[in-house]
Write a protein that holds these residues in place. Sequence first.
Motif, short mmCIF file in Angstrom:
data_model
loop_
_atom_site.label_atom_id
_atom_site.label_comp_id
_atom_site.label_asym_id
_atom_site.label_seq_id
_atom_site.Cartn_x
_atom_site.Cartn_y
_atom_site.Cartn_z
N SER A 319 0.83 -1.21 0.00
CA SER A 319 0.00 0.00 0.00
C SER A 319 0.86 1.26 0.00
CB SER A 319 -0.93 -0.01 1.21
OG SER A 319 -1.85 -1.07 1.14
N GLN A 322 2.26 1.65 -3.42
CA GLN A 322 1.18 2.06 -4.31
C GLN A 322 0.92 3.56 -4.19
OE1 GLN A 322 -2.63 0.64 -3.08
NE2 GLN A 322 -3.61 1.02 -5.06
N HIS A 344 -8.17 4.20 -1.21
CA HIS A 344 -7.62 2.85 -1.25
C HIS A 344 -8.05 2.04 -0.03
CE1 HIS A 344 -4.38 4.75 -3.93
NE2 HIS A 344 -5.18 4.03 -4.69
N CYS A 349 -4.43 -2.95 -2.65
CA CYS A 349 -3.39 -2.56 -3.61
C CYS A 349 -3.74 -3.02 -5.02
CB CYS A 349 -2.03 -3.13 -3.19
SG CYS A 349 -0.66 -2.52 -4.21
N ILE A 352 -4.41 2.34 -9.59
CA ILE A 352 -3.44 3.42 -9.70
C ILE A 352 -3.76 4.23 -10.95
CG2 ILE A 352 -1.78 2.13 -11.07
CD1 ILE A 352 0.45 3.53 -9.61
N LEU A 378 1.18 -5.83 -6.67
CA LEU A 378 2.12 -4.71 -6.76
C LEU A 378 3.18 -4.97 -7.82
CD1 LEU A 378 3.12 -2.00 -5.58
CD2 LEU A 378 4.50 -3.34 -3.99
#
Length: 551
Positions: A319, A322, A344, A349, A352, A378
């Motif tokens: 996170s 991110q 979020h 995660c 974006i 991620l």
Amino acid sequence: MFTSDAISYVPLFGIAAIAIVIAVLLTIIKVRKTAKVSFIAYFALAIIVFACIYTASHPGMMLFALLLLFTALLFIPYCIMLAFGKPQEFVRADESEAEVEEKKPEVVVEEIQVEKIDLIQKGKAFITLASDSFSDKDGMQTLLDSINATCVEVTQANGGAILMVDEFEDLITVKSFNGDFPPPYKLPEDLPHKPLRVSTSFKYAQFPLRDNIFGEVATAGKAEVLPVPKMDERIFENGPEDFLKLGSFIFIPLRMPERDVVVGVLALSRNPDTDPFGDKEFDWAQTLAGFAESALKTVLNFKQYTEKQELTKEAAIASNIQLSFLPKKLPPLPGLSIGTYAEHTSGVCSDIYDVIPARQDRIAFIMMDVAGKGMNSLLVMTMIRAMFRLIVNTTQTAGTILSWANRGICSEPNADHFASVALINYDPGKRKFQLSTGGSVPVLRYNVAKEAVEKISVTCEPIGIEKTTSYKDIEFTASQGDIIICYTDGLVEALNAQGQQYSLASLTNIIKANAKLPGKDIANLVKTDIKKFVGNETLRDDQTLLVIKIQ
């Protein structure tokens, strides 16, 4: 001269004295506990003493006779109770205490206690192994093998197996194998009937939770002893080889009591040339299975706790990374008013956005929603973002860039997640948009001339699914006042307390009602509206919004 009445006082006082002596003796008996003494005896003796004294001081036999009758009546229920009560055992005068002790069944009780104590000691060993397994990567396997070997030893079985349930795949898998265990299921047609091949096959076998004895026991959650397995339709005999002939079986489900879930099955086997399992062996196996359940509970709970801690730690790192990817401050963009909103969920995660002034004639906008959560998501997010930042400054179109990124992700063996992506290229000099999408990230356009919101993106496979997927370009020239909207599904699928979704209609209504405002103000209004709609409900997915207004 003494009269006969005067002489009669002597036996009266004698009776009273004797009654007092009897009372004293009863008291001694009661104190020494040589026999049981009822309060009725004391009460009767007290009446007799009172009757004698009263008669001596008040001549007349009527009251004395009545009291004596009452005393006699008191003893009747007491005698009935003694006559018809439970018989008591008494030691004969010529019988020694040693002879009496020999008559008591102490030897049988001691034998049973020794067996139970031995089972308890073996069960305690399971708990010790469970605690030792925390620091040993093979600790779980060591524990299962020990439980299996102990159960085989105690029940004098010829073989044993422990199978564990995979609740996510509805399978039960052999995790420990010991001794001779003829398979009670149908062997594969192409498997040679050789002892080593059969036992090796069984060691690594998996079974569905139906149509076989292991799955049936796990599903039913009931322990069974099968002295004659041929009579059970769930059992299949593969014979005629001697090592495949079936003897008797014990099957015991291993469960987690607090969840009432079966996590495994203990199976024990005896060869046909030995006596079948009886109630005694069945009872011993169930006792050991109880200890095994406690040990497995300890190990599984610790494993679950450590995995949760690792996921929490991993999610926190993901996170933070991110958030670092999000633009801290948008650069001045000619002819555009930009609004963004990103909320979020802890540990997810997935979403974006990015804004990249790539060239004088290209501003690239990226919206991405990666499936899954944690470090794997991620990883995919980082790779796609890096690819876009390297490629968008070329002259390649949005569809080509998306296709290149897809081939790169599909070629990466560690990237086992896919992503929905929208890539929007904008030429500020020509007010020309070029976009391409993959997956579930839509792109909408508020057409100022029509005063309507329309979807301009097309549905296509996400990035990371199929290496040969080709993504198409969509191009159009925008007018002053047009608005391009891009968002992830977590925004329109947000739920309120009644379980209702925020919906696309709510989003488009805000945009149409406030189309004259700058992009930043529109994004803030959407943010306020969705927070009011959701209230105190927990956020289940990331929410991301990008608003691009042509000035």
